[in-house]
Write an enzyme that holds these catalytic residues in place. Structure first.
Site: not given
Ligand SMILES: NC(=O)c1ccc[n+]([C@@H]2O[C@H](COP(=O)([O-])OP(=O)(O)OC[C@H]3O[C@@H](n4cnc5c(N)ncnc54)[C@H](OP(=O)(O)O)[C@@H]3O)[C@@H](O)[C@H]2O)c1
Length: 258
Positions: A137, A147
């Site tokens: 991130s 985080y």
């Molecule tokens: N969106 C942003 O603005 C942003 C910015 C910077 C970095 N990120 C990073 O990008 C990555 C993906 O996030 P996203 O934004 O795509 O979020 P998201 O839409 O909430 O997707 C999260 C995914 O991770 C899975 N997950 C969550 N907890 C888990 C666990 N304990 N074990 C296995 N799977 C798990 C969820 O499925 P289940 O709930 O079914 O497990 C889902 O498939 C993360 O590492 C986040 O920190 C996001």
């Protein structure tokens, strides 16, 4: 056929990687907790004509991670690309916050990333090709919370892997997105101003940039000019200035809450 394993593949950035890799012809192994959503995602991705397996596992659970580690080590069905993407924000103050939620962030975004990389890399190095893509991130450059500290580990770990992997044919990349339109903020209960479109990126743009940076052999991937300026700026500014920015951010949040 080459195979990629993507964690957190049912939503947001992980789903974006899975879709892109399927359209590039990769067979897939999808990991997330919700088994029904996994099956649904697998059915949709299989329409690209690729083979899709699923593993329903909570990556915060050491026992469940073992199944994913075993799949990564399976020599008969090699994994060419590991995308460590699953993650979430506890979105709480550390002092007085739920320690279980703090621990879960470390378990999913640090321990699981370390263990899965450790399981995948020896086979990749042996074959002389492959990649580990770690979704970190832009927060990894800023002193904001458990985080951001966990993501700082992910970025630093990826850089260290890239150095250790030099000359092996295997690559490591840290993807450092800013705000991306996914379920992330809603799941975390983060009240955020979505009206200023300048800072919001689409999943496809983040994935496209990451795949290009991986091909070019870069180690850090940051999508968006503003975020690239932050990434550079945070390396130039003294840590005290970053802490002042964090104080300002917290007082703004407190002001919004009222
Ligand atoms: N969106 C942003 O603005 C942003 C910015 C910077 C970095 N990120 C990073 O990008 C990555 C993906 O996030 P996203 O934004 O795509 O979020 P998201 O839409 O909430 O997707 C999260 C995914 O991770 C899975 N997950 C969550 N907890 C888990 C666990 N304990 N074990 C296995 N799977 C798990 C969820 O499925 P289940 O709930 O079914 O497990 C889902 O498939 C993360 O590492 C986040 O920190 C996001």
């Amino acid at each position: 056929m080459t195979t990629a394993l993507v964690t957190g593949a049912t939503s947001g950035i992980g789903l974006g990687f899975a879709e892109r890799l399927a359209s590039d012809g990769y067979d897939l192994v999808l990991v997330a907790r919700d088994p029904q959503r996994l099956e649904l995602t697998a059915t949709q991705l299989a329409t690209a004509g690729v083979n899709v397996e699923v593993i329903a596992a909570d990556l915060g659970d050491r026992e469940r991670i073992r199944e994913v580690e075993d799949r990564l080590r399976d020599e008969r069905r090699p994994i060419e690309m590991l995308v460590n993407n699953a993650g979430f924000s506890a979105n709480q103050r550390f002092i007085g916050g739920d320690v279980g939620a703090e621990q879960a962030q470390i378990d999913v975004m640090v321990s699981a990333v370390m263990r899965l990389s450790h399981a995948a890399l020896p086979e990749m190095v042996e074959r002389g090709r492959g990649a580990v893509v770690n979704v970190s991130s832009i927060a990894s450059f800023l002193p904001f919370s458990t985080y951001s500290a966990a993501k700082a580990w992910v970025t630093s770990f990826s850089q260290s892997l890239a150095t250790e992997l030099e000359g092996t044919g295997v690559r490591a990349l840290a993807v450092c997105p800013g705000f991306v339109r996914t379920e992330f903020h809603e799941r975390a209960g983060i009240d955020i101003d979505r009206s200023n479109d300048t800072w919001w990126r689409d999943v496809d743009a983040v994935v496209q940039r990451a795949m290009e940076d991986l091909r070019r052999g870069r180690v850090i991937s940051v999508e968006g000019r503003g975020y690239r300026a932050i990434a550079v700026g945070t390396h130039l500014l003294p840590r005290d200035a970053l802490r002042r920015a964090e104080r300002l951010r917290r007082s703004r949040i407190a002001g919004r809450r009222g």
